[in-house]
Design a protein around this motif. Structure first.
Motif, PDB file in Angstrom:
ATOM      1  N   GLN A   1      -3.077   4.208   9.247  1.00 56.22           N
ATOM      2  CA  GLN A   1      -2.511   4.894  10.409  1.00 56.22           C
ATOM      3  C   GLN A   1      -1.642   6.071   9.964  1.00 56.22           C
ATOM      4  OE1 GLN A   1       0.000   2.394  12.795  1.00 56.22           O
ATOM      5  NE2 GLN A   1       0.013   3.816  14.504  1.00 56.22           N
ATOM      6  N   ALA A   2      -0.874   5.896   8.911  1.00 54.92           N
ATOM      7  CA  ALA A   2      -0.053   6.988   8.387  1.00 54.92           C
ATOM      8  C   ALA A   2      -0.924   8.107   7.842  1.00 54.92           C
ATOM      9  CB  ALA A   2       0.887   6.471   7.304  1.00 54.92           C
TER      10      ALA A   2
ATOM     11  N   TYR B   1       0.845  -1.180   0.000  1.00 55.46           N
ATOM     12  CA  TYR B   1       0.000   0.000   0.000  1.00 55.46           C
ATOM     13  C   TYR B   1       0.890   1.242   0.000  1.00 55.46           C
ATOM     14  CZ  TYR B   1      -3.522  -3.381   1.280  1.00 55.46           C
ATOM     15  OH  TYR B   1      -4.362  -4.460   1.286  1.00 55.46           O
ATOM     16  N   GLU B   2       0.490   2.240  -0.793  1.00 56.32           N
ATOM     17  CA  GLU B   2       1.282   3.454  -0.912  1.00 56.32           C
ATOM     18  C   GLU B   2       0.494   4.642  -0.377  1.00 56.32           C
ATOM     19  OE1 GLU B   2       3.375   6.316  -4.234  1.00 56.32           O
ATOM     20  OE2 GLU B   2       2.223   4.588  -4.865  1.00 56.32           O
TER      21      GLU B   2
ATOM     22  N   LYS C   1       5.394   6.604   0.279  1.00 53.66           N
ATOM     23  CA  LYS C   1       5.940   5.585   1.169  1.00 53.66           C
ATOM     24  C   LYS C   1       5.099   4.328   1.026  1.00 53.66           C
ATOM     25  CE  LYS C   1       7.787   8.777   4.540  1.00 53.66           C
ATOM     26  NZ  LYS C   1       7.754   9.213   5.932  1.00 53.66           N
ATOM     27  N   TYR C   2       5.750   3.198   1.129  1.00 52.75           N
ATOM     28  CA  TYR C   2       5.064   1.915   0.963  1.00 52.75           C
ATOM     29  C   TYR C   2       4.892   1.233   2.311  1.00 52.75           C
ATOM     30  CZ  TYR C   2       5.818   2.511  -3.984  1.00 52.75           C
ATOM     31  OH  TYR C   2       5.796   2.995  -5.257  1.00 52.75           O
ATOM     32  N   TYR C   3       3.745   0.613   2.503  1.00 53.49           N
ATOM     33  CA  TYR C   3       3.425  -0.084   3.747  1.00 53.49           C
ATOM     34  C   TYR C   3       3.024  -1.510   3.425  1.00 53.49           C
ATOM     35  CZ  TYR C   3       3.388   4.675   5.462  1.00 53.49           C
ATOM     36  OH  TYR C   3       3.746   5.955   5.757  1.00 53.49           O
TER      37      TYR C   3
ATOM     38  N   ARG D   1      -2.348  10.034  10.759  1.00 52.40           N
ATOM     39  CA  ARG D   1      -1.297  10.876  11.340  1.00 52.40           C
ATOM     40  C   ARG D   1      -1.081  12.131  10.490  1.00 52.40           C
ATOM     41  NH1 ARG D   1       2.128   7.005  12.330  1.00 52.40           N
ATOM     42  NH2 ARG D   1       3.067   7.058  10.275  1.00 52.40           N
ATOM     43  N   ALA D   2      -1.148  11.981   9.169  1.00 54.51           N
ATOM     44  CA  ALA D   2      -0.999  13.131   8.277  1.00 54.51           C
ATOM     45  C   ALA D   2      -2.169  14.101   8.437  1.00 54.51           C
ATOM     46  CB  ALA D   2      -0.894  12.657   6.833  1.00 54.51           C
ATOM     47  N   GLU D   3      -3.375  13.577   8.641  1.00 56.10           N
ATOM     48  CA  GLU D   3      -4.533  14.447   8.857  1.00 56.10           C
ATOM     49  C   GLU D   3      -4.380  15.243  10.146  1.00 56.10           C
ATOM     50  OE1 GLU D   3      -7.981  11.953   8.777  1.00 56.10           O
ATOM     51  OE2 GLU D   3      -7.986  11.786   6.601  1.00 56.10           O
ATOM     52  N   LYS D   4      -3.884  14.604  11.207  1.00 58.86           N
ATOM     53  CA  LYS D   4      -3.682  15.317  12.471  1.00 58.86           C
ATOM     54  C   LYS D   4      -2.643  16.425  12.311  1.00 58.86           C
ATOM     55  CE  LYS D   4      -4.917  11.490  15.509  1.00 58.86           C
ATOM     56  NZ  LYS D   4      -4.419  10.533  16.495  1.00 58.86           N
ATOM     57  N   ARG D   5      -1.555  16.112  11.615  1.00 53.12           N
ATOM     58  CA  ARG D   5      -0.529  17.130  11.385  1.00 53.12           C
ATOM     59  C   ARG D   5      -1.082  18.288  10.562  1.00 53.12           C
ATOM     60  NH1 ARG D   5       4.381  13.095   9.840  1.00 53.12           N
ATOM     61  NH2 ARG D   5       4.839  12.400  11.954  1.00 53.12           N
TER      62      ARG D   5
END
Length: 95
Positions: free
Chosen positions: A43-44, A28-29, A33-35, A47-51
């Motif tokens: 989760q990433a 998943y991208e 970044k790949y997960y 986290r980006a939405e919170k930032r």
């Protein structure tokens, strides 16, 4: 005939993948970044939405305060900046 049977078995075994790990895995991208799992990717993204929310609120609040807004206007603009930051960060590449 003695040599043919083991060679045939080796040829068939050579055509099969050696392990399930060699099979193509789903990756998943998100933002370049790949997960390995969808949960890590989501989760990433969260986290980006919170930032984005924090950065949007801070930038808009500081901007309104520097332009001479009173406390109420500054708080209102900071809230709007938080919403805009969250929306922009949430609209990045999907998992």
């Amino acid at each position: 005939m003695r040599i043919f049977t083991p060679l045939a078995c080796l040829a068939i075994a050579g055509l099969m993948p050696l392990s399930p790990a060699m099979a193509q895995r789903t990756r998943y991208e998100h933002n370049g970044k790949y997960y390995q799992s969808r949960a890590e990717c989501l989760q990433a993204k969260k986290r980006a939405e919170k930032r984005g929310t924090i950065v949007g609120a801070a930038a808009a609040g500081i901007g309104a305060a520097l332009l001479g807004g009173n406390v109420g206007e500054t708080a209102l603009v900071a809230g709007g900046g938080a919403v805009v930051g969250n929306v922009i960060a949430g609209k990045s590449k999907r998992c």
